[in-house]
Each structure stands twice: as structure tokens, then as C-alpha cells.
Design a protein around this motif. Structure first.
Motif, short mmCIF file in Angstrom:
data_model
loop_
_atom_site.label_atom_id
_atom_site.label_comp_id
_atom_site.label_asym_id
_atom_site.label_seq_id
_atom_site.Cartn_x
_atom_site.Cartn_y
_atom_site.Cartn_z
N ASN A 32 43.54 -35.80 21.74
CA ASN A 32 43.31 -36.29 20.38
C ASN A 32 42.97 -35.10 19.49
O ASN A 32 43.22 -33.95 19.88
CB ASN A 32 42.20 -37.36 20.36
CG ASN A 32 40.88 -36.87 20.94
OD1 ASN A 32 40.56 -35.69 20.87
ND2 ASN A 32 40.11 -37.79 21.53
N GLU A 44 36.79 -42.83 28.98
CA GLU A 44 36.75 -42.21 27.66
C GLU A 44 36.94 -40.70 27.72
O GLU A 44 37.31 -40.08 26.72
CB GLU A 44 35.44 -42.54 26.96
CG GLU A 44 35.38 -43.98 26.45
CD GLU A 44 34.22 -44.21 25.51
OE1 GLU A 44 33.28 -43.38 25.52
OE2 GLU A 44 34.23 -45.20 24.77
N ARG A 68 36.91 -46.98 28.01
CA ARG A 68 37.47 -47.55 26.79
C ARG A 68 37.75 -49.02 27.05
O ARG A 68 38.32 -49.38 28.08
CB ARG A 68 38.79 -46.86 26.42
CG ARG A 68 38.64 -45.50 25.82
CD ARG A 68 39.96 -45.05 25.18
NE ARG A 68 41.07 -45.24 26.11
CZ ARG A 68 41.41 -44.36 27.03
NH1 ARG A 68 40.72 -43.25 27.17
NH2 ARG A 68 42.44 -44.58 27.83
N ASN A 71 46.12 -51.18 16.91
CA ASN A 71 46.80 -50.54 18.05
C ASN A 71 47.05 -51.58 19.14
O ASN A 71 46.11 -52.23 19.60
CB ASN A 71 45.96 -49.40 18.63
CG ASN A 71 45.68 -48.31 17.62
OD1 ASN A 71 46.54 -47.50 17.31
ND2 ASN A 71 44.46 -48.28 17.09
N TRP A 76 43.38 -52.69 20.39
CA TRP A 76 42.37 -51.63 20.39
C TRP A 76 42.05 -51.22 18.96
O TRP A 76 42.95 -51.10 18.13
CB TRP A 76 42.88 -50.39 21.13
CG TRP A 76 43.40 -50.63 22.50
CD1 TRP A 76 44.61 -51.17 22.84
CD2 TRP A 76 42.74 -50.33 23.74
NE1 TRP A 76 44.74 -51.22 24.21
CE2 TRP A 76 43.61 -50.71 24.79
CE3 TRP A 76 41.51 -49.77 24.05
CZ2 TRP A 76 43.29 -50.55 26.12
CZ3 TRP A 76 41.18 -49.61 25.39
CH2 TRP A 76 42.06 -49.99 26.41
N GLU A 77 40.78 -50.97 18.70
CA GLU A 77 40.40 -50.39 17.41
C GLU A 77 40.88 -48.95 17.34
O GLU A 77 41.41 -48.50 16.33
CB GLU A 77 38.88 -50.46 17.23
CG GLU A 77 38.36 -51.82 16.84
CD GLU A 77 38.93 -52.30 15.51
OE1 GLU A 77 39.09 -51.46 14.59
OE2 GLU A 77 39.24 -53.50 15.40
N GLN A 78 40.68 -48.20 18.43
CA GLN A 78 41.16 -46.82 18.53
C GLN A 78 41.83 -46.65 19.88
O GLN A 78 41.33 -47.15 20.89
CB GLN A 78 40.00 -45.82 18.41
CG GLN A 78 39.39 -45.76 17.03
CD GLN A 78 38.33 -44.69 16.93
OE1 GLN A 78 37.70 -44.34 17.91
NE2 GLN A 78 38.15 -44.16 15.74
N TYR A 79 42.96 -45.96 19.90
CA TYR A 79 43.65 -45.74 21.17
C TYR A 79 44.31 -44.37 21.13
O TYR A 79 44.94 -44.02 20.16
CB TYR A 79 44.70 -46.83 21.40
CG TYR A 79 45.25 -46.79 22.81
CD1 TYR A 79 44.57 -47.38 23.85
CD2 TYR A 79 46.43 -46.10 23.08
CE1 TYR A 79 45.05 -47.32 25.15
CE2 TYR A 79 46.92 -46.04 24.38
CZ TYR A 79 46.22 -46.65 25.41
OH TYR A 79 46.70 -46.58 26.69
#
Length: 557
Positions: free
Chosen positions: A287, A266, A357, A386, A554-557
Motif C-alpha cells: 500500500n 493486517e 482484516r 471494495n 470492505w471499507e479498505q482493501y
């Protein structure tokens, strides 16, 4: 000539003087080794003071032969004896740094002893520029950007925008505008770019435990955490920049294990570059909140490198620190961690001390063409925000057939797969042995696996003849895997039913239906295979592994 040159150099220079033999009977008299920036700085200083020959230049030494003399190691009379002794043992105890690829020896062989003094200043600048690494070019672009004369992408490619910026910088600093920086101009530009670091307070951190010497800001005191193979430094009091030292015993195999363990940490945002080379890797990510960069190199049975993480609001100092760290990173004796056993290899991320992650779920898919498009089971994917393939590459759904539960994925960048599936029109027979290539453990094994099964019926349980039923043990990541006959031909796509774990009730979509679907969406049909001879499982596994992809949601990538 070598004797005269080295006798003179060894009395007037404080640097390490060496002589290397070359294939054509010549000798190379060398100073160093240094990191790339230091090498160019010393070259300019020594040329200016007329302490070295005017045709001296910077090289990575890859075209050198044996090292036959080091200043202070033995007398020149011994060198003369060695030069005539083909069986003599030579001292080759030398290494080069992280930036060893600054020059391409294949391009510089013809210039090794050419008289660069005869080149015009512009030609000399063009020659040296052609030898710069992409990283150094990015540093130059960053410096031009900071100087206010460059506003394009920092990509290491010198296009019209970079040339225009160099021209403007040269005019601004009273130099002839050529669009090509001389070595002294590059040194001046980079030095000015890094000046804010000196104002912030800079030191050299020498970590004996890790065997690493690297520049850091004074706001970094002692390490706050040691989780082999990573040592973490946190700045104090106000800055949120973090520095990580990477150090362990190991070779290229261990480097690859470390890369696979770190790429999903992460602390490294997913949107960035994740590249594994033969003996090094680079991991970067960015990000809206933070940016990270990590690199490591395998050399002399040790894996060493560093990482830097910073919040976006500290870009000004952090990016300059990154340039300084890359240019002056140095490996010294020592290493932090030794690999103990194979189980530790598989679970290295547990030892790193950072959160990983994790995708919501993973399944399998198959490459179908040279553009790396993929077919897989569509259930659930359409709701996935994603999608990645093999943990790195971003994909999107470009076509679906809900009735067949089939999805077509395409990469969001240019990719080329190792291989792609070839199908047969031959219908499998009831009782025939088949194999499923998939990622049954959702990528934990880092490669696809083969599972053996048997054809039970040439239609599914509802009588749909577009599908057939097999008997095979399954796991959650098997959906979308490829079924192959014992000649290695693709015959169908596994369609998992979440409510059905019965090994005798596994359903496969026939290859001909997939080919028909591709035609309906405007693509060429699957490549045909006419292979009929049976293969052993090792051969099938090798072929199938090259065409099987790990698909993650993925929920967030």
C-alpha cells in the motif's frame, strides 16, 4: 567411468559428492545440494579452475534415481557391488531447498549428458537462461533497474525492455552485447546488486528453535515475539523492517490451513499476490505505507518459510535483503510448532498474534459463465467501496436491477471459475424439497454449505410471481445464495430481508427472471440443464460448492 570421476572428485573437492543412478544405465555424479545462486557460483568457479568436467551444469535432481554413493560413506568396491544388485537398499537421505524448481527436468532430460562445451557462448547463455526461475529473473531485472539500465516492470518476463537493458549492461561492463547473460555475468550482476547489504552489515541467523538458517542484517538482534508458528524479529534502532520466521510440523494440509489463516492478516496489505500451490504458498501486498512478502514450503513433514515487512522508504535495502533471503534460506533440523487438534486448525489465526482484516459483511453469489461473472443480491452492495470474491479477487458491479434486487458482478482481472450454474425451466412444486448453497457463516468455514428447505408458495408474500416463497433456516451470509432442486439444477436466487428471520417467509427470485435480466444487459442466458434424475446430497453439495462464491464488502482493501 563413474568410479574414476568420483574417486578424483572426492580427493580434490571439499563439497558433498554423491552418485545417483539413472534410468538409462548411466550414473550422475553430483555436488551439493546448494541453493540456486550458490550452485551457479560454484559451477562457474569449478569450471574456471578446471576441477570439474566442462560439460557440468546445474540441475534440480528430479530426474535422478536412487542415491548409490556418498563421499566417505563406503568404498568404491561396494559401489560396484551395488550397481549389480537390483535388491540393494540405497541411501536416499537428501533434500533440496526452497528454490528447487530452478530447472524444469522435462526440458533438460535430453541435455543431461549432452556436451555443453560444444555450444557457442551465446547458445550456452540461452540454455541456462531458459532454466531460470521467475524469481531469479525478477532479481536480475531488479539488479538491472538498480544499475540504471532498466525502467520497465519487475515481472520475471524477459521482453524487449529486458533484452535492451542486458545489452546496455554488457556494453557498460565491456562484454559482448548479446542480450543474454552468461552465468558469470549473472553472478557479477547479482553480487553487485547485493553489495549494499554487505556495507550495511550482514549476518547469518541460525534459529535452532525454528530449524531455520537465513541471512539477516546486523540490526536484527534477538526475536521480539514468539507466537507459534511465527517468530518475529524487529530491527533496531532506526529501521522499521521486520523479519518473520515460519516454522511448524505438518504437511500440505497444514500448509493450506496456515495460508487461509495468514491471507487476511493486517501485516500483509491486501493489494498483492496471494497464491497457494500444492506444497507452497506466496503472500505479498503493498500500500502507500508498507510492503510485505511471505512464503512457506511443505517438505519432510515440516512447514517452513519466512516473511519480510518494510516501509516504502526502506525499499533500497529491504528488496535486496528479500533477494538474499530467498536465495539463501535453509531448513535445518527442528521445527517450532505442532498442530494439536482440529479446533486449533479452525482458529489458527487466534494463535498468530496479529490483527486480522475483517470485511464489513459477507454474502453469497453464483458464477454464471466461463468469465467468472457472478449474480447476487444487490441490497447494500452498491454502497460498498471494495468488493472481493473468495477473499482474494477484486470485483465490481457492472449491472443492477433494483426492482428485482439483483446485481451482476465482474472480476477486475481475468479469472476462470471451477464451474458455473445450469438452470432448469421446470417450475418447482409446492411441498417440493430444495437445497440452498451459501456461506451462512460469512466464510468462517472456508467453503459453502447446503441447507435443506421446502417450497411453500409459487409467489412472494405480496403476490409477485417472479419470486417464490420457501421455508428454510437462514443466517446472515445466506443472501445471494443459490437454490437447487434435488437433481442439482439451479432454480433461483435467495433474497434475504434483514427484517425477516422467519424461516417460513424466505424469498427466492426465479431462475427465468435472472436469465431475462442477463439478456437485457446484453449477455447470454444461463446455460440450460436437462438433468432429471435425482442426486444424493453429497453429489449436489459437490456441484454447488464449485459454483458458489463468497462475496465480501470492505471499507479498505
Amino acid at each position: 567411468r563413474a568410479k574414476e570421476a568420483t574417486s578424483r572428485f572426492s580427493t580434490i573437492l571439499t563439497e558433498n559428492v554423491n552418485i545417483f543412478s539413472l534410468d538409462d544405465g548411466w550414473y550422475a555424479v553430483s555436488l551439493g545440494p546448494y541453493d540456486s545462486a550458490k550452485a551457479f557460483e560454484i559451477l562457474n568457479n569449478k569450471l574456471g579452475a578446471k576441477l570439474i568436467s566442462p560439460d557440468s551444469f546445474v540441475t534440480d535432481g528430479k530426474n535422478y534415481g536412487e542415491k548409490v554413493w556418498t563421499a566417505g560413506s563406503f568404498d568404491m568396491t561396494d559401489l560396484e557391488k551395488l550397481s549389480n544388485n537390483g535388491t540393494a537398499e540405497y541411501n536416499q537421505n537428501y533434500t533440496f531447498d526452497l528454490n528447487k524448481d530452478i530447472l524444469d527436468p522435462s526440458q533438460s532430460n535430453n541435455l543431461l549428458f549432452s556436451n555443453l562445451e560444444e555450444l557457442e557462448p551465446l547458445e550456452k547463455a540461452q540454455f541456462f537462461e531458459s532454466k531460470l526461475s521467475d524469481f531469479y529473473k525478477k532479481a536480475v531485472q531488479s539488479a538491472l533497474f538498480a544499475d540504471g539500465v532498466y525502467d520497465s516492470e519487475i515481472d520475471g518476463q524477459y521482453g524487449p525492455g529486458t533484452r535492451k537493458a542486458i545489452n546496455e549492461w554488457q556494453i557498460k561492463n565491456a562484454y559482448e552485447a548479446t542480450g543474454f547473460l552468461t552465468m558469470s555475468q549473472q553472478s557479477e550482476l547479482i553480487k553487485n546488486y547485493l553489495n549494499p547489504l554487505l556495507e550495511s552489515g550482514l549476518k547469518v541467523e541460525k534459529n535452532i528453535l525454528a530449524g531455520i538458517k537465513i541471512p539477516m542484517l546486523n540490526i536484527f538482534k534477538k526475536p521480539v515475539k514468539i507466537n507459534p508458528p511465527i517468530i518475529t524479529y524487529e530491527a533496531e534502532p532506526a529501521s522499521k523492517i521486520k523479519v518473520f520466521l515460519i516454522s511448524q510440523h505438518g504437511d500440505e494440509y497444514d500448509l493450506k490451513i496456515l495460508f487461509n489463516a495468514m491471507k487476511d492478516l493486517e501485516i500483509i496489505p491486501s493489494d498483492g499476490k496471494k497464491v497457494l500451490f500444492r506444497n507452497s504458498f506466496e503472500l505479498s501486498g503493498k500500500n502507500n505505507e508498507l510492503e510485505s512478502f511471505f512464503t512457506a514450503v511443505s517438505s519432510n513433514n515440516k512447514v517452513k518459510g519466512f516473511g519480510l515487512q518494510w516501509p516504502i522508504e526502506e525499499d533500497y535495502i529491504a528488496k535486496r535483503l528479500l533477494v538474499k533471503m530467498r536465495l539463501e534460506f535453509e531448513s535445518i533440523p527442528g521445527a517450532l510448532r505442532e498442530r494439536r487438534d482440529a479446533n486449533e486448525d479452525q482458529n489458527l489465526n487466534k494463535y498468530l498474534g496479529f490483527e486480522l482484516r475483517r470485511p464489513t459483511y459477507s454474502q453469497s453469489g453464483l458464477f454464471i459463465d466461463e468469465e467468472a461473472k457472478i449474480i447476487t443480491q444487490s441490497s447494500g452492495l452498491s454502497d460498498c467501496p471494495n468488493i472481493t470474491v473468495n477473499g482474494i479477487h477484486k470485483y465490481k458491479i457492472v449491472a443492477e436491477n433494483r426492482g428485482l434486487d439483483l446485481a451482476l458482478l465482474a472480476p477486475q482481472q481475468v479469472l476462470k471459475p471451477l464451474s458455473f450454474i445450469e438452470y432448469t425451466t421446470t417450475v418447482p412444486k409446492i411441498g417440493e424439497q430444495v437445497v440452498l448453497s451459501s456461506f451462512p457463516y460469512q466464510g468462517k468455514l472456508n467453503r459453502s454449505s447446503l441447507t435443506e428447505g421446502t417450497v411453500r408458495e409459487l409467489e412472494d408474500l405480496q403476490g409477485d410471481k417472479r419470486k417464490f416463497r420457501i421455508s428454510i433456516p437462514v443466517n446472515p451470509g445466506d443472501s445471494g445464495g443459490g437454490l437447487f432442486d434435488l437433481s442439482g439444477n439451479f432454480i433461483g436466487l435467495h433474497l434475504a430481508e434483514p427484517s425477516t428471520t422467519n424461516l417460513d417467509a424466505q424469498i427466492v427470485l426465479k431462475a427465468r427472471e435472472i436469465t431475462k435480466f442477463l439478456g437485457e444487459v446484453g449477455l447470454s442466458e444461463l446455460k440450460r440443464s436437462y438433468r432429471a434424475e435425482p442426486l444424493d446430497l453429497r453429489q449436489i453439495d459437490s456441484m454447488a460448492n464449485r459454483v458458489t462464491a463468497l462475496i465480501s464488502c470492505w471499507e479498505q482493501y
